[in-house]
Design a protein around this motif. Structure first.
Motif, short mmCIF file in Angstrom:
data_model
loop_
_atom_site.label_atom_id
_atom_site.label_comp_id
_atom_site.label_asym_id
_atom_site.label_seq_id
_atom_site.Cartn_x
_atom_site.Cartn_y
_atom_site.Cartn_z
N UNK A 66 0.84 -1.19 0.00
CA UNK A 66 0.00 0.00 0.00
C UNK A 66 0.88 1.24 0.00
N UNK A 67 0.40 2.30 -0.63
CA UNK A 67 1.13 3.57 -0.62
C UNK A 67 0.75 4.32 0.65
N UNK A 68 1.74 4.67 1.41
CA UNK A 68 1.53 5.29 2.71
C UNK A 68 0.84 6.65 2.57
N UNK B 105 3.04 1.77 -8.85
CA UNK B 105 2.15 0.66 -9.20
C UNK B 105 2.68 -0.14 -10.39
N UNK B 106 3.20 0.57 -11.37
CA UNK B 106 3.74 -0.12 -12.54
C UNK B 106 4.92 -1.01 -12.15
N UNK C 186 -5.69 -7.25 -7.18
CA UNK C 186 -6.63 -6.13 -7.06
C UNK C 186 -5.84 -4.84 -7.10
N UNK C 187 -6.33 -3.90 -7.88
CA UNK C 187 -5.69 -2.59 -7.99
C UNK C 187 -6.33 -1.65 -6.98
N UNK C 188 -5.57 -1.18 -6.01
CA UNK C 188 -6.05 -0.19 -5.04
C UNK C 188 -5.12 1.01 -5.17
N UNK C 189 -4.85 1.71 -4.06
CA UNK C 189 -3.82 2.75 -4.11
C UNK C 189 -2.45 2.11 -4.30
N UNK D 269 -8.96 -9.98 5.54
CA UNK D 269 -8.25 -9.31 4.44
C UNK D 269 -8.66 -7.84 4.33
N UNK D 270 -9.94 -7.57 4.50
CA UNK D 270 -10.45 -6.21 4.27
C UNK D 270 -10.08 -5.25 5.40
#
Length: 782
Positions: free
Chosen positions: A465-467, A585-586, A610-613, A703-704
């Motif tokens: 995850x991106x902080x 992300x890339x 899954x694509x999130x932030x 997970x969520x």
């Protein structure tokens, strides 16, 4: 040359030809010159030439046209410095509305020869209300001292169409030498009515005064003098504006209509009515360039050659496109010279004598190609390219839109007809499809007999995850809004902006209020409201000013240029944020894709991402997914090792990227250890796999929610940059991870510090624990 001679205009204002205002101007200039100054001698000479015209009325009838033309030619010497013009300018002298011309430049004459109905068209395209507003302005200036013209010049736009091309012009009417007639020139001097604010509003672009307000009686006002007219060709600027307008209707107009308007504008821009052109996107499927039949029909070259680019059958066509992309420079073929013999022959047979290829490539982004073909051998020269280059950014946006549409249509078709079948599970769908056919289509795909189900598979979950991504995005949006609102207020504080559609004061007050709000906080509703304010209140006001007040056009165009979503200053911070997120992300997605492909060779499994932030993934592995290959516990331990190693490598990868990112964003790493098998089945309504049973559903809940977990007794988030959090419920779930942690510590990829933590209860989940591992970057090479 005298055209349309009446003294009294259609609107009732009386105006007569006179050189009195011009003579007054010459005398004032003469006084300002020194006695020995040659310029003073010129003004003296000119005054002597014009003075005999005093008292001769009507001047245009008693002076022959040659004499009048000579005087106006002499006036040109004094007028041109005022107008900042040159010898090639299209100008004329006369009286306004209806236009009565007494002298014109060669360029103006050429324009009238090209468009014989020029004068009548100008009158027809400048509406009655605008003509009336012109006289209101002149009356307010000369009789009431209210300044409303900018530099005593009024301007109007009009267009002319000939030979299939439309050109756009601006006519400027300078009234410097038009004054109110002296009282003794008529039998009476009208008593001026009291000045009404509605007249000023109308003169500045507002509504025509109604019956209750009362308008000016134009026939009471008399003028004398002459005007000079300057006509400017604004086709390039207007065409670019029209092309920009095409994009505001991309989602409402049909594709043929979009292309029709785009092609018409481009023909007008380059001034070639018989030009054939096409804009063809570089559509790709599996890395091969392809064209749908409609795209091939649109392409000038492919339409006449009968070729269809097929990525799977025509390597020569693929090579041609690749070469165009590799060297994306415009290719001009005047006289078709330089084209391959086959292409040259094909174009010649279809009536073309010039051809142009312009590959549209932006960095590594291959977008498409612009084609132009003409029956004229000398149609394309060096002067053509600068005109085309003005609109290349717009062509790029149109191609991006087309490519997005193509990819969306492809994805939609796949979703409607197929599911995202991975090789590891494709056999099961074949099996169920056969069962469905064997039962004579009597069962639905939701029945037990035709359900795609994999019992007792082990889930492996990880997330990067991106902080503070949401906070960073809001900071960027806040900064962009602040810059735009500041620029907006500065522009609105210019003096004498008209109160039309909205008042500058109201817009300034609203912008200031939002500026203050930005210093406090910004929520999604505020973001939407500010966007609506800029789009629905500010933009229409500026568009109106741009069209009706040419002096403001440069400043307003500069403002709109800064709103460009790809390179505008008002989107800069958000672009920096989104570029940084995209780079992270890339990098992460590319890495995990390559690693997961290698893992498939170890044991077949189902992989969901899954694509999130950032990026989340779940791997399901077990005997039911690959019945032909025995599943051993060692495969699960290999998967744990792969997961821990890949998470370390992705963390190191994002750490290496950190100094290169436009905005320094950090990532957090999370693993959920779950030692129990779950059951999954394919949901036909959502075209995806989902867990079954209460225990399996508990896994989904975990997970969520675990990414928001706090360390027990603190407000500290478990997930932190430069660490990997390993969440578990029972110590048995992490036993298989511990040897791999030790191995990574020996490799100096993890430090020796391991935190054993209890976590605060989450909604519906309690007694969670975690290991927090700290990354060691000392082994990274420069």
């Amino acid at each position: 040359m005298i055209t349309e001679l009446p003294h009294t205009t259609k609107r009732g204002v009386s105006i007569k030809l006179s050189f009195r205002p011009f003579i007054n101007y010459l005398q004032n200039q003469q006084k300002n010159c020194q006695a020995t100054n040659r310029l003073g001698d010129m003004y003296t000479y000119m005054t002597d030439q014009f003075t005999p015209t005093f008292g001769i009325e009507p001047l245009e009838e008693l002076y022959d046209k040659d004499r009048l033309s000579m005087l106006f030619q002499m006036a040109t010497v004094a007028v041109f410095p005022l107008a900042h013009t040159n010898r090639e300018i299209s100008y004329a002298f006369g009286l306004p509305f209806p236009m009565t011309l007494f002298h014109q430049s060669d360029e103006f004459g050429r324009l009238r020869d090209e468009y014989p109905s020029l004068l009548s068209d100008i009158r027809a395209q400048i509406g009655e209300e605008d003509q009336q507003r012109f006289w209101y302005r002149l009356i307010l200036e000369r009789y009431y001292g209210v300044q409303s013209f900018n530099g005593k010049t009024a301007s109007f736009r009009f267009q002319q169409t000939a030979n299939g091309l439309t050109k756009y012009f601006r006519i400027k009417i300078n009234t410097t030498f038009i004054e109110r007639s002296p009282a003794d020139s008529f039998r009476f001097e009208p008593k001026l009515p009291d000045l009404q604010s509605a007249w000023i509003d109308f003169a500045k672009g507002g509504r025509l005064p109604n019956k209750n307000t009362g308008g000016l009686t134009l026939s009471d006002f008399r003028f004398e003098g002459f005007a000079f007219f300057i006509v400017e060709d604004i086709t390039e600027a207007e065409t670019v504006h029209q092309l920009q307008a095409v994009f505001s209707r991309l989602h409402s107009d049909t594709e043929p209509e979009i292309y029709r308007r785009f092609e018409t504008a481009l023909r007008n821009l380059v001034g070639q009515p018989d030009l054939q052109l096409s804009i063809v996107p570089f559509q790709q499927v599996n890395g091969y360039f392809v064209h749908q039949e409609e795209m091939s029909a649109r392409s000038v070259f492919l339409r006449h050659s009968g070729k269809v680019v097929d990525g799977y059958k025509d390597p020569h066509a693929q090579k041609t496109v690749q070469e165009l992309i590799k060297n994306p420079v415009p290719r001009l073929f005047p006289g078709l010279v330089g084209l391959p013999e086959m292409g040259q022959k094909m174009l010649y047979q279809n009536g073309f004598r010039s051809f142009l290829w312009y590959p549209i490539v932006n960095g590594d982004e291959a977008l498409g190609i612009l084609e132009m073909a003409s029956p004229q051998p000398d149609a394309f020269d060096e002067g053509l390219l600068p005109k085309i280059e003005q609109v290349i950014p717009l062509v790029q946006e149109l191609l991006r839109y087309q490519l997005r549409q193509f990819n969306q249509n492809l994805e939609q078709l796949i979703k409607q007809k197929f599911t995202s079948l991975q090789p590891s599970v494709e056999w099961k769908f074949n099996e169920v499809a056969w069962e469905y056919l064997r039962l004579g289509k009597k069962e639905s795909f939701n029945s037990p007999a035709t359900q795609v189900r994999f019992p007792q598979v082990y889930p492996v979950y990880g997330a990067i995850d991106i902080r503070n991504s949401s906070n960073e995005r809001y900071k960027a949006v806040r900064q962009d809004f602040s810059n735009q609102l500041a620029a907006l207020q500065q522009l609105l504080k210019q003096a004498d902006l008209p109160n039309e559609l909205a008042t500058p004061e109201q817009l300034i007050a609203t912008a200031s209020a939002w500026q203050s709000k930005l210093t406090e906080d910004l929520n999604p509703e505020d973001e939407l409201n500010i966007s609506d304010f800029l789009a629905l209140e500010v933009n229409p006001y500026f568009e109106h000013l741009r069209l009706h007040y040419p002096d403001l056009e440069t400043a307003i165009q500069h403002y709109f240029g800064q709103t460009n979503p790809t390179n505008g200053q008002f989107n800069r911070s958000l672009q920096v944020y989104e570029r940084s997120v995209e780079w992270l992300n890339t990098a992460v997605n590319t890495f995990i894709e390559n690693e997961e492909k290698q893992l498939q060779a170890v044991y077949p499994h189902y992989f969901e991402r899954y694509r999130t932030d950032g990026m989340e993934y779940t791997i399901y592995i077990g005997q039911s997914i690959s019945p032909q290959k025995p599943f051993e516990p060692d495969y699960l331990r290999l998967l744990f090792k792969w997961q821990l190693n890949s998470m370390v490598e992705m963390a190191r990868l994002t750490h290496l990227l950190l100094p290169r990112l436009p905005l320094p964003l950090q990532t957090t790493q999370l693993i959920l250890a779950h030692g129990q098998a779950v059951d999954i089945s394919f949901r036909q309504d959502e075209h995806r796999f989902d867990v079954e049973g209460s225990y399996s559903i508990r896994y989904e809940v975990l997970k969520k929610r675990i990414d928001k977990a706090l360390i027990a007794g603190t407000q500290e988030r478990l997930t932190q940059p430069d660490t990997i959090a390993l969440v578990y419920t029972n110590t048995r779930e992490i036993v298989d991870y511990l040897p791999f942690i030790t191995e990574l510590q020996k490799q100096n990829k993890l430090t020796s510090d391991i935190e054993y933590l209890d976590l605060e209860p989450l909604q519906g989940v309690a007694r969670l624990k975690a290991l927090r591992l700290r990354l060691d970057y000392s082994s990274e090479q420069d």
